[in-house]
Design a protein around this motif. Structure first.
Motif, PDB file in Angstrom:
ATOM      1  N   ASP A 199      11.909   1.444  29.192  1.00 12.00           N
ATOM      2  CA  ASP A 199      12.870   0.831  29.222  1.00 12.00           C
ATOM      3  C   ASP A 199      14.386   0.907  27.799  1.00 12.00           C
TER       4      ASP A 199
ATOM      5  N   SER B 153      13.595   6.505  28.801  1.00  8.01           N
ATOM      6  CA  SER B 153      14.383   5.173  29.673  1.00  8.01           C
ATOM      7  C   SER B 153      12.915   4.375  30.669  1.00  8.01           C
ATOM      8  N   HIS B 154      12.586   5.560  31.088  1.00  5.11           N
ATOM      9  CA  HIS B 154      11.884   5.282  32.330  1.00  5.11           C
ATOM     10  C   HIS B 154      10.733   4.414  31.739  1.00  5.11           C
TER      11      HIS B 154
ATOM     12  N   LYS C 151      15.644  -0.744  39.030  1.00  6.19           N
ATOM     13  CA  LYS C 151      14.617  -2.112  39.384  1.00  6.19           C
ATOM     14  C   LYS C 151      14.749  -2.410  40.597  1.00  6.19           C
TER      15      LYS C 151
ATOM     16  N   GLN D 172      16.908   2.846  25.783  1.00  6.03           N
ATOM     17  CA  GLN D 172      18.196   4.254  26.012  1.00  6.03           C
ATOM     18  C   GLN D 172      18.149   4.828  25.138  1.00  6.03           C
TER      19      GLN D 172
ATOM     20  N   PRO E 253      19.463   3.583  32.250  1.00  7.98           N
ATOM     21  CA  PRO E 253      18.291   2.199  32.365  1.00  7.98           C
ATOM     22  C   PRO E 253      17.264   2.309  33.701  1.00  7.98           C
TER      23      PRO E 253
END
Length: 98
Positions: free
Chosen positions: A87, A83-84, A98, A89, A95
């Motif tokens: 991006d 996810s990091h 940002k 999920q 998420p």
């Protein structure tokens, strides 16, 4: 009393998953090995016999189930990293900020 019930429920869930993954996947793998290694008698001229395609398909299906389960387990463990970094999920990962 609510805390004891919650702990018992959580412990039951963990035990069930541990039994399924700890015993179930090796069992499926061993069934695949057993079907894959069926002894076929040799033909009259000494050439090895052709394996039964249905038995081979069951063996490969068992192996595929184990490989998919292991792959999903790795993705579940790495869901926050995925996810990091990308991006994407998976399995309810949060998420990235940002």
């Amino acid at each position: 009393m609510h805390t004891v019930t919650a702990i018992a429920k959580s412990l039951g869930e963990v035990t069930l998953i541990a039994l399924l993954l700890g015993v179930g996947l090796p069992l499926i793998f061993s069934v695949g090995i057993r079907f894959w290694a069926t002894d076929e008698p040799a033909t009259a001229n000494g050439a090895p016999a052709v394996r039964n395609p249905a038995v081979q398909a069951v063996a490969y299906l068992c192996f595929a189930i184990v490989v998919i389960a292991v792959g999903l387990g790795i993705l579940y463990i790495a869901k926050d990293f995925i996810s990091h970094s990308f991006d994407i999920q998976l399995f309810g990962a949060k998420p990235p900020k940002k």
